[in-house]
Enzyme design. Structure first.
Site, PDB file in Angstrom:
ATOM      1  N   LYS A 269      48.920  37.283  56.576  1.00  0.00           N
ATOM      2  CA  LYS A 269      47.510  37.360  56.965  1.00  0.00           C
ATOM      3  C   LYS A 269      46.887  35.986  57.250  1.00  0.00           C
ATOM      4  CE  LYS A 269      46.527  41.791  54.807  1.00  0.00           C
ATOM      5  NZ  LYS A 269      45.651  42.569  53.928  1.00  0.00           N
ATOM      6  N   ASP A 305      39.862  44.455  56.598  1.00  0.00           N
ATOM      7  CA  ASP A 305      39.918  44.731  55.152  1.00  0.00           C
ATOM      8  C   ASP A 305      38.510  44.714  54.546  1.00  0.00           C
ATOM      9  OD1 ASP A 305      42.667  45.053  54.889  1.00  0.00           O
ATOM     10  OD2 ASP A 305      43.032  42.929  54.514  1.00  0.00           O
TER      11      ASP A 305
HETATM   12  P1  NAP Z   1      47.781  37.954  46.553  1.00  0.00           P
HETATM   13  O1  NAP Z   1      47.151  37.141  47.595  1.00  0.00           O
HETATM   14  O2  NAP Z   1      49.193  37.718  46.159  1.00  0.00           O
HETATM   15  O3  NAP Z   1      46.863  37.822  45.225  1.00  0.00           O
HETATM   16  C1  NAP Z   1      47.248  38.404  43.988  1.00  0.00           C
HETATM   17  C2  NAP Z   1      46.150  38.250  42.968  1.00  0.00           C
HETATM   18  O4  NAP Z   1      46.548  38.962  41.795  1.00  0.00           O
HETATM   19  C3  NAP Z   1      45.940  36.787  42.541  1.00  0.00           C
HETATM   20  O5  NAP Z   1      44.569  36.617  42.225  1.00  0.00           O
HETATM   21  C4  NAP Z   1      46.806  36.697  41.284  1.00  0.00           C
HETATM   22  O6  NAP Z   1      46.349  35.721  40.381  1.00  0.00           O
HETATM   23  C5  NAP Z   1      46.561  38.072  40.678  1.00  0.00           C
HETATM   24  N1  NAP Z   1      47.627  38.482  39.766  1.00  0.00           N
HETATM   25  C6  NAP Z   1      48.887  38.854  40.102  1.00  0.00           C
HETATM   26  N2  NAP Z   1      49.570  39.201  38.997  1.00  0.00           N
HETATM   27  C7  NAP Z   1      48.720  39.035  37.961  1.00  0.00           C
HETATM   28  C8  NAP Z   1      48.843  39.221  36.542  1.00  0.00           C
HETATM   29  N3  NAP Z   1      49.986  39.660  35.994  1.00  0.00           N
HETATM   30  N4  NAP Z   1      47.772  38.957  35.764  1.00  0.00           N
HETATM   31  C9  NAP Z   1      46.620  38.518  36.304  1.00  0.00           C
HETATM   32  N5  NAP Z   1      46.440  38.324  37.633  1.00  0.00           N
HETATM   33  C10 NAP Z   1      47.487  38.568  38.442  1.00  0.00           C
HETATM   34  O7  NAP Z   1      47.718  39.521  46.903  1.00  0.00           O
HETATM   35  P2  NAP Z   1      46.597  40.295  47.780  1.00  0.00           P
HETATM   36  O8  NAP Z   1      47.030  40.372  49.195  1.00  0.00           O
HETATM   37  O9  NAP Z   1      45.260  39.713  47.489  1.00  0.00           O
HETATM   38  O10 NAP Z   1      46.730  41.775  47.184  1.00  0.00           O
HETATM   39  C11 NAP Z   1      46.276  42.079  45.866  1.00  0.00           C
HETATM   40  C12 NAP Z   1      46.390  43.589  45.650  1.00  0.00           C
HETATM   41  O11 NAP Z   1      45.510  44.275  46.545  1.00  0.00           O
HETATM   42  C13 NAP Z   1      47.789  44.126  45.923  1.00  0.00           C
HETATM   43  O12 NAP Z   1      48.127  45.046  44.898  1.00  0.00           O
HETATM   44  C14 NAP Z   1      47.667  44.853  47.234  1.00  0.00           C
HETATM   45  O13 NAP Z   1      48.512  45.969  47.342  1.00  0.00           O
HETATM   46  C15 NAP Z   1      46.207  45.325  47.179  1.00  0.00           C
HETATM   47  N6  NAP Z   1      45.672  45.540  48.540  1.00  0.00           N
HETATM   48  C16 NAP Z   1      45.172  46.767  48.850  1.00  0.00           C
HETATM   49  C17 NAP Z   1      44.696  47.018  50.117  1.00  0.00           C
HETATM   50  C18 NAP Z   1      44.177  48.398  50.453  1.00  0.00           C
HETATM   51  O14 NAP Z   1      44.122  48.751  51.637  1.00  0.00           O
HETATM   52  N7  NAP Z   1      43.784  49.165  49.464  1.00  0.00           N
HETATM   53  C19 NAP Z   1      44.700  46.010  51.091  1.00  0.00           C
HETATM   54  C20 NAP Z   1      45.216  44.765  50.762  1.00  0.00           C
HETATM   55  C21 NAP Z   1      45.692  44.545  49.479  1.00  0.00           C
HETATM   56  P3  NAP Z   1      46.865  34.180  40.482  1.00  0.00           P
HETATM   57  O15 NAP Z   1      45.955  33.516  41.479  1.00  0.00           O
HETATM   58  O16 NAP Z   1      46.700  33.676  39.126  1.00  0.00           O
HETATM   59  O17 NAP Z   1      48.301  34.236  40.935  1.00  0.00           O
END
Ligand code: NAP
Length: 462
Positions: A269, A305
Site C-alpha cells: 500500500k 479504506d
Molecule cells: P500493519 O501495518 O502491519 O500494522 C499492524 C499493527 O498491529 C501495528 O500497529 C502493530 O504494532 C500492531 N500489532 C501487531 N501485533 C501486535 C501484538 N501482538 N500486540 C500489539 N500490537 C500488535 O497492518 P495493517 O495493514 O495496519 O493491518 C492491521 C489489521 O487490520 C490486520 O489484521 C488486517 O487484516 C486488518 N485490515 C482489515 C481491513 C478490512 O477491510 N477490514 C483492511 C485492512 C486491514 P507495532 O507498531 O508495535 O508493530
C-alpha cells in the site's frame, strides 16, 4: 455485437465519430442529446434556459434507461458519467470508449459550435474546471481511450474499429503475461480461465482485466466478489490475483495486459505510490494507496479504506475515540475519524509509531496502558491482534463498557475475540467485514462509475 458507447466531454467528437463508426459497423447511431430533444420537443439550450440543468439531467436519465441493448452505437452527453445509474445502464453489455482532447482543441471546437454554459466562468476556464471535476468519472467510464486532438473524425473512427477487432494487447505480450501468472501460485481453475482469456483461440479481445496486488493474496475475497459483480452488471472483465514479491513487477504486468485497475493489499500500500502518475489527496494524506485505476495511459492511486471505515460509523454518537494500532490501516482510520471531527487518541505496542502517526494525522497519543483513563465512546482496533490464527484480544473484559461502540477492523474470523467480548459486555459492535464491504463498493465505483448497493455485496459474501 456488444453496444458501443462513446463517452467524453463536449467537443471531443462523439457525434461525428459515432456517426462514421455506426456506418462502418452497419448499425444505427443514437445520440442521447438528440433523443432528449425528440422526446421533449424542445432544444437542449431551451431546456437549460427554461428549466435548468437538473431537469435536463432527469430527461437524460429517462432516455438512457430505455436505450436498446444491442447492435448500436451510442453517443452520450458529456455529463452522463456523473450519475451512477446512467453508468449502470450504459456500461451493461457495452464496449465503452472515452474520447479525449486537449483543452485548446476543445476550446476551438466549442467556439465554432457553442453549447449552453455549465458555469458562469469564461469558456476556457469552464472547460478546464468541469473536466477536472469529472476526471474520476471519465476514467471510470473508459474501457478504451482515444485521443481525438490531432486526428480527423475518420481516423478516430478507424482507430476504434481496429480496437474492436484486435483489442489493445498484442499476442506476444498476452502470452508472456500468461506465463508470469502461471509461474505463480494459481489454483487450477484460475489457471485454465486465464489461459483461455489470454491465449485461447476463442478468446474475446475486448475482455479486460483487474486484480488484487499483494504478497501473499491467495486469501483475498476480492476475486469472488468482483467477478460476481461483473456478471450482475454484464461487464466484460475478469478479476484475478497479481501475486509477486515486487510491486514493480506487478505494475509492469498490469501495464502489459492493459489492466483496468488493481486493488492493492499487504505489503504494497505504501510502495505502490512510487509507481503512480497521480495520487488522490486523501491517499496522499494517509500515505497509502489501496486502489489503482489505469485510464488513458495514466495510473491514478486512491485510498478507499478510510471510506470503508467511515461509512459504518454513520449515525454513531460520541466523539471521543481510541485507535489501537499505528500501522497502515490505522493511518486510514485516523484520517476517517479526524474527518468526522472526533477527538482521537492513538495507542500502540510500539509507542514511537503511535507518536509518529498522531503527529502526522492531528491526533493525540498515549502509552498502551492509558486506555482506562480515556473513557472513549468509540474503540477502533487497527492492530492485527485477533486475526486468524491469533486468538488474542487487545482489551481485557473489564475495559469494555456497554456505552462503548467497538469497531474491529480485523475481519478474519468474522466475529473476532474482541467483537465477541464486546457483545458480551453489551457494547455496540461493528465488524471488519463492514470495512471490506464499503471499501470494495468505493473501489467498484472508481473502476466503473457504478454504485453497487451494499446489500448486493453482502449477498455475494454470505
Ligand atoms: P500493519 O501495518 O502491519 O500494522 C499492524 C499493527 O498491529 C501495528 O500497529 C502493530 O504494532 C500492531 N500489532 C501487531 N501485533 C501486535 C501484538 N501482538 N500486540 C500489539 N500490537 C500488535 O497492518 P495493517 O495493514 O495496519 O493491518 C492491521 C489489521 O487490520 C490486520 O489484521 C488486517 O487484516 C486488518 N485490515 C482489515 C481491513 C478490512 O477491510 N477490514 C483492511 C485492512 C486491514 P507495532 O507498531 O508495535 O508493530
Amino acid at each position: 455485437m456488444r453496444r458501443i458507447v462513446l463517452f467524453g466531454y463536449r467537443g471531443t467528437g462523439k457525434t461525428a465519430i459515432g456517426t462514421i463508426l455506426a456506418r462502418g459497423l452497419n448499425v444505427p447511431f443514437l445520440d442521447t442529446d438528440t433523443l432528449i430533444e425528440q422526446e421533449s420537443g424542445r432544444t437542449i439550450p431551451d431546456i437549460f434556459r427554461d428549466d435548468g440543468e437538473e431537469r435536463f439531467r432527469a430527461l437524460e436519465r429517462d432516455v438512457i434507461a430505455t436505450l436498446p441493448a444491442r447492435d448500436i452505437v451510442i453517443g452520450t452527453g458529456g455529463g452522463v458519467v456523473m450519475d451512477p445509474v446512467n453508468m449502470e445502464h450504459l456500461r451493461a453489455a457495452s464496449v465503452c470508449v472515452l474520447l479525449t482532447s486537449d483543452l485548446a482543441t476543445i476550446g476551438r471546437r466549442l467556439a465554432r459550435a457553442p453549447r449552453p454554459p455549465l458555469t458562469n466562468l469564461p469558456q476556457n476556464e469552464e472547460i478546464a474546471q468541469v473536466i477536472t471535476s469529472r476526471r474520476r468519472q471519465y476514467a471510470a467510464s473508459a474501457d478504451f481511450c482515444v485521443d481525438t486532438s490531432r486526428t480527423s473524425t475518420k481516423e478516430a473512427a478507424d482507430r476504434i474499429l481496429s480496437l474492436l477487432e484486435k483489442g489493445v494487447v498484442p499476442a506476444p505480450e498476452r502470452a508472456a503475461a500468461f506465463r508470469w501468472f502461471a509461474a505463480g501460485p494459481l489454483p487450477a481453475p484460475e489457471h485454465a480461465r486465464l489461459e483461455a482469456l489470454l491465449t485461447g483461440p476463442d478468446r474475446d479481445v475486448q475482455t479486460r482485466f483487474l486484480g488484487v496486488a499483494g504478497f501473499p493474496c491467495s486469501h483475498s475475497k476480492s476475486p469472488l466478489l468482483f467477478n460476481r459483480l461483473f456478471k450482475r452488471y454484464d461487464l466484460n472483465y475478469h478479476y484475478t490475483r497479481f501475486e509477486d514479491p515486487s510491486i514493480r513487477t506487478i505494475m509492469q504486468v498490469a501495464h502489459d495486459i492493459d489492466a483496468k485497475g488493481l486493488s492493492v493489499t499487504i505489503p504494497f500500500k505504501k510502495d505502490v505510490m512510487a509507481c503512480l502518475d497521480e495520487i488522490d489527496e486523501a491517499a496522499q494524506q494517509i500515505g497509502a494507496v489501496n486502489t489503482v485505476v489505469f485510464s488513458c495511459g495514466i495510473a491514478r492511486g486512491y485510498n478507499t479504506d478510510w471510506l470503508g471505515i467511515q461509512k459504518p460509523l454513520a449515525g454513531h454518537k460520541g466523539d471521543r475515540a481510541v485507535l489501537l494500532g499505528a500501522g497502515g490501516v490505522a493511518a486510514a482510520a485516523a484520517y476517517a475519524l479526524t474527518d468526522l471531527d472526533m477527538e482521537v487518541t492513538i495507542l500502540n505496542r510500539t509507542p514511537q509509531k503511535a507518536q509518529e502517526l498522531a503527529e502526522h494525522s492531528g491526533c493525540r497519543w498515549k502509552s498502551w496502558d492509558a486506555f482506562s483513563g480515556i473513557n472513549p465512546d468509540l474503540v477502533v482496533n487497527a492492530t492485527s491482534i485477533g486475526m486468524q490464527p491469533d486468538t488474542g484480544n487487545p482489551l481485557r473484559d473489564d475495559q469494555l463498557k456497554k456505552e462503548m461502540t467497538v469497531f474491529d477492523l480485523v475481519y478474519t474470523p468474522p466475529v473476532t475475540p474482541l467483537i465477541a467480548a464486546a457483545r458480551k459486555a453489551g457494547c455496540t459492535t461493528i465488524t471488519g467485514t463492514e470495512v471490506f464491504i464499503h471499501q470494495a463498493r468505493e473501489q467498484f465505483r472508481l473502476f466503473f462509475g457504478i454504485d453497487v448497493p451494499d446489500t448486493a455485496i453482502r449477498e455475494i459474501l454470505a
